[in-house]
Write a protein that holds these residues in place. Sequence first.
Motif, PDB file in Angstrom:
ATOM      1  N   ARG A 251       0.825  -1.206   0.000  1.00 22.22           N
ATOM      2  CA  ARG A 251       0.000   0.000   0.000  1.00 22.22           C
ATOM      3  C   ARG A 251       0.860   1.257   0.000  1.00 22.22           C
ATOM      4  NH1 ARG A 251      -4.599   1.837  -1.920  1.00 22.22           N
ATOM      5  NH2 ARG A 251      -5.304   3.680  -0.770  1.00 22.22           N
ATOM      6  N   VAL A 252       1.903   1.266   0.824  1.00 23.95           N
ATOM      7  CA  VAL A 252       2.795   2.430   0.854  1.00 23.95           C
ATOM      8  C   VAL A 252       3.476   2.615  -0.494  1.00 23.95           C
ATOM      9  CG1 VAL A 252       4.883   3.381   1.910  1.00 23.95           C
ATOM     10  CG2 VAL A 252       3.161   2.272   3.339  1.00 23.95           C
ATOM     11  N   LEU A 253       3.885   1.520  -1.113  1.00 24.03           N
ATOM     12  CA  LEU A 253       4.534   1.614  -2.419  1.00 24.03           C
ATOM     13  C   LEU A 253       3.595   2.206  -3.461  1.00 24.03           C
ATOM     14  CD1 LEU A 253       7.252   0.870  -3.732  1.00 24.03           C
ATOM     15  CD2 LEU A 253       6.229  -1.310  -4.412  1.00 24.03           C
ATOM     16  N   GLU A 254       2.341   1.820  -3.420  1.00 29.26           N
ATOM     17  CA  GLU A 254       1.366   2.364  -4.361  1.00 29.26           C
ATOM     18  C   GLU A 254       1.124   3.851  -4.097  1.00 29.26           C
ATOM     19  OE1 GLU A 254      -1.454   2.641  -7.433  1.00 29.26           O
ATOM     20  OE2 GLU A 254       0.164   1.220  -6.976  1.00 29.26           O
ATOM     21  N   GLU A 255       1.039   4.229  -2.832  1.00 29.19           N
ATOM     22  CA  GLU A 255       0.834   5.639  -2.506  1.00 29.19           C
ATOM     23  C   GLU A 255       2.030   6.486  -2.948  1.00 29.19           C
ATOM     24  OE1 GLU A 255      -1.829   7.103  -1.468  1.00 29.19           O
ATOM     25  OE2 GLU A 255      -2.946   5.232  -1.331  1.00 29.19           O
ATOM     26  N   VAL A 256       3.225   5.953  -2.793  1.00 30.23           N
ATOM     27  CA  VAL A 256       4.421   6.680  -3.245  1.00 30.23           C
ATOM     28  C   VAL A 256       4.399   6.833  -4.759  1.00 30.23           C
ATOM     29  CG1 VAL A 256       6.947   6.582  -3.387  1.00 30.23           C
ATOM     30  CG2 VAL A 256       5.788   5.992  -1.250  1.00 30.23           C
ATOM     31  N   ARG A 257       3.957   5.791  -5.470  1.00 32.56           N
ATOM     32  CA  ARG A 257       3.877   5.886  -6.929  1.00 32.56           C
ATOM     33  C   ARG A 257       2.888   6.968  -7.350  1.00 32.56           C
ATOM     34  NH1 ARG A 257       0.810   4.535 -10.997  1.00 32.56           N
ATOM     35  NH2 ARG A 257      -0.792   3.672  -9.607  1.00 32.56           N
ATOM     36  N   LEU A 258       1.734   7.002  -6.699  1.00 32.94           N
ATOM     37  CA  LEU A 258       0.734   8.022  -7.020  1.00 32.94           C
ATOM     38  C   LEU A 258       1.250   9.428  -6.698  1.00 32.94           C
ATOM     39  CD1 LEU A 258      -2.483   6.243  -5.685  1.00 32.94           C
ATOM     40  CD2 LEU A 258      -1.740   6.468  -8.061  1.00 32.94           C
ATOM     41  N   LEU A 259       1.962   9.550  -5.589  1.00 28.51           N
ATOM     42  CA  LEU A 259       2.540  10.848  -5.242  1.00 28.51           C
ATOM     43  C   LEU A 259       3.559  11.285  -6.287  1.00 28.51           C
ATOM     44  CD1 LEU A 259       3.032  13.204  -3.310  1.00 28.51           C
ATOM     45  CD2 LEU A 259       4.669  11.745  -2.081  1.00 28.51           C
ATOM     46  N   ALA A 260       4.386  10.351  -6.747  1.00 24.28           N
ATOM     47  CA  ALA A 260       5.376  10.690  -7.766  1.00 24.28           C
ATOM     48  C   ALA A 260       4.699  11.171  -9.050  1.00 24.28           C
ATOM     49  CB  ALA A 260       6.265   9.479  -8.054  1.00 24.28           C
ATOM     50  N   GLU A 261       3.626  10.506  -9.450  1.00 16.91           N
ATOM     51  CA  GLU A 261       2.911  10.939 -10.654  1.00 16.91           C
ATOM     52  C   GLU A 261       2.352  12.347 -10.490  1.00 16.91           C
ATOM     53  OE1 GLU A 261      -0.069   8.111 -11.559  1.00 16.91           O
ATOM     54  OE2 GLU A 261       1.339   6.545 -12.229  1.00 16.91           O
ATOM     55  N   ARG A 262       1.790  12.637  -9.318  1.00 16.24           N
ATOM     56  CA  ARG A 262       1.241  13.982  -9.093  1.00 16.24           C
ATOM     57  C   ARG A 262       2.344  15.030  -9.084  1.00 16.24           C
ATOM     58  NH1 ARG A 262      -2.728  15.025  -4.419  1.00 16.24           N
ATOM     59  NH2 ARG A 262      -2.791  16.950  -5.638  1.00 16.24           N
ATOM     60  N   LEU A 263       3.478  14.695  -8.488  1.00 17.46           N
ATOM     61  CA  LEU A 263       4.569  15.661  -8.444  1.00 17.46           C
ATOM     62  C   LEU A 263       5.106  15.960  -9.838  1.00 17.46           C
ATOM     63  CD1 LEU A 263       6.595  14.476  -5.313  1.00 17.46           C
ATOM     64  CD2 LEU A 263       5.202  16.531  -5.538  1.00 17.46           C
TER      65      LEU A 263
ATOM     66  N   GLN B 288       3.335  15.657 -12.735  1.00 21.33           N
ATOM     67  CA  GLN B 288       2.323  16.211 -13.637  1.00 21.33           C
ATOM     68  C   GLN B 288       1.674  17.496 -13.147  1.00 21.33           C
ATOM     69  OE1 GLN B 288      -0.451  12.989 -14.141  1.00 21.33           O
ATOM     70  NE2 GLN B 288       1.086  11.592 -14.985  1.00 21.33           N
ATOM     71  N   ASP B 289       1.627  17.708 -11.833  1.00 18.20           N
ATOM     72  CA  ASP B 289       0.878  18.834 -11.272  1.00 18.20           C
ATOM     73  C   ASP B 289       1.833  19.959 -10.876  1.00 18.20           C
ATOM     74  OD1 ASP B 289      -0.806  20.569  -9.985  1.00 18.20           O
ATOM     75  OD2 ASP B 289      -1.886  19.021  -8.875  1.00 18.20           O
ATOM     76  N   ALA B 290       1.915  20.975 -11.706  1.00 18.35           N
ATOM     77  CA  ALA B 290       2.803  22.103 -11.414  1.00 18.35           C
ATOM     78  C   ALA B 290       2.326  22.898 -10.209  1.00 18.35           C
ATOM     79  CB  ALA B 290       2.911  23.016 -12.641  1.00 18.35           C
ATOM     80  N   ASP B 291       1.004  23.002 -10.040  1.00 14.82           N
ATOM     81  CA  ASP B 291       0.471  23.736  -8.887  1.00 14.82           C
ATOM     82  C   ASP B 291       0.850  23.056  -7.576  1.00 14.82           C
ATOM     83  OD1 ASP B 291      -0.640  25.593 -10.576  1.00 14.82           O
ATOM     84  OD2 ASP B 291      -2.600  24.602 -10.637  1.00 14.82           O
ATOM     85  N   LEU B 292       0.770  21.721  -7.563  1.00 12.46           N
ATOM     86  CA  LEU B 292       1.154  20.990  -6.360  1.00 12.46           C
ATOM     87  C   LEU B 292       2.629  21.208  -6.051  1.00 12.46           C
ATOM     88  CD1 LEU B 292       0.584  18.957  -4.100  1.00 12.46           C
ATOM     89  CD2 LEU B 292       1.068  17.124  -5.743  1.00 12.46           C
ATOM     90  N   ARG B 293       3.471  21.152  -7.080  1.00 11.56           N
ATOM     91  CA  ARG B 293       4.901  21.383  -6.852  1.00 11.56           C
ATOM     92  C   ARG B 293       5.140  22.781  -6.294  1.00 11.56           C
ATOM     93  NH1 ARG B 293       5.450  19.142 -12.084  1.00 11.56           N
ATOM     94  NH2 ARG B 293       6.063  21.201 -12.885  1.00 11.56           N
ATOM     95  N   ALA B 294       4.428  23.763  -6.841  1.00 13.48           N
ATOM     96  CA  ALA B 294       4.608  25.136  -6.360  1.00 13.48           C
ATOM     97  C   ALA B 294       4.185  25.256  -4.892  1.00 13.48           C
ATOM     98  CB  ALA B 294       3.811  26.102  -7.224  1.00 13.48           C
ATOM     99  N   ARG B 295       3.072  24.596  -4.524  1.00  9.34           N
ATOM    100  CA  ARG B 295       2.626  24.664  -3.126  1.00  9.34           C
ATOM    101  C   ARG B 295       3.626  23.984  -2.198  1.00  9.34           C
ATOM    102  NH1 ARG B 295      -2.375  23.243  -5.446  1.00  9.34           N
ATOM    103  NH2 ARG B 295      -2.178  21.119  -4.613  1.00  9.34           N
ATOM    104  N   LEU B 296       4.096  22.817  -2.596  1.00  9.23           N
ATOM    105  CA  LEU B 296       5.041  22.099  -1.746  1.00  9.23           C
ATOM    106  C   LEU B 296       6.358  22.854  -1.624  1.00  9.23           C
ATOM    107  CD1 LEU B 296       4.451  18.391  -2.864  1.00  9.23           C
ATOM    108  CD2 LEU B 296       3.631  19.541  -0.807  1.00  9.23           C
TER     109      LEU B 296
END
Length: 449
Positions: free
Chosen positions: A354-366, A368-376
Amino acid sequence: MSTPASTPPSPSTPPSDPAGSRGPRGARALGAGLVAGEEADARRARDLRRWKLIALGLLLVAAITYAVTLPFEDHWFWGFVNAGAEASMVGAMADWFAVTALFRHPLGLPIPHTALIPRRKDDLGAGLSEFVSENFLAEDVVRDRLAAARVSERVGTWLSRPEARQRLVDEGSDLLGTALARVTDEHVRLLVEDGLVPRLRDERLAPLLGSMLTEAMRDDLHHGVVDLVLDEMHDWLLANPATVAEVVEERAPWWAPQGVNEMVSSRLHRELVRFVVDVRDTPDHRARRALDSWLAQLATDLGEDTETAAATERLKERLLDQPQVVATAVSVWDALRRALVGSLTDPDGLVRARVLEEVRLLAERLVQDADLRARLDGLAADAVVHVVGRYGHEAVGIISSTIQGWDGREAAQRIELHVGKDLQFIRLNGTVVGGLVGVVIHGLALLLG
């Protein structure tokens, strides 16, 4: 001319740390670090001696050239050579004096404004601390460097690699599993007895519970709990009609016929199921509204009504006086710890997957999502700026306090060991540039004469 400094001792002797306190691996690492530092200092000392000899050799060449050409100083060609050699000696001696004056008194003579580093090492440390604070720890500098680093983008790119994700999860799971395994039941018992229970006794829980309940209702969190309870109740009623019948029969009069009891229990069961379904499927059901009204009143009473608050505190005290509180807390922790450790140590366990899957999803968002990167990145910058603003002066204070703890002569030796090689180039440049200036001046003198 001063003789090259031998390898100076370390500015501060580290506190003794026997191998037993660090373990074999820590002792080996410490020994390797000390050996590497001694080797680096020895290499710097050799380089410093070599470049001092080169600068001295160039000065001697200039002196010999001047002495040899002195009888021919009126000759047009040898005059230029003689003037250049003389100026080279002057430049070399002047730069030798300037370089030496930083670290010691030239020729051992107490000439004013010499041996600057031994005499003013404390001012040097304070100035260096101020320089680091103003030019490296300023808020705009920190934010600019973090923005240029693109931390979120780099983390997302790195986590996009399957081997990187697997390594992160494996290392994190092993570390967390080891940490959990080291927390014993005795640690938890002492924490509950000495930390949590006394703090709960001193803390008034009624206002806290009231505010928490108010926030939960404002966010409609209780509706999810109600839905869950209704679903479980519906499933239980459908699966246990016989239990309902037994309850009805236990409370029925002894003279009631069995057939009547069965009819009543059957009808009651159907009505209970119908009522639960009605409440579950009707968001605006009167039972739901009544529950909302009761919870809202309870939240208000917990914060404002003295009797409700007093009753809550009495209930809290009765619960905390129960000896099973500590035992239950330890048991819950032990069960949770064993479950977590077992899941974390299993490479194919559900937790790691489960953690591995969540990390994969987080990597995809980081990625693809420029707004998320800017917020982080903004949050990271805010956090770093906060830490630097609160603790930066203490960090740079290590520089000044360390230098202040050095002996003056020792500080001069240490600094010369690190920058002395580069300073010898000043002497070389002074010798060469001085000679060229001497040639130019001699030529101008001939033209103007």
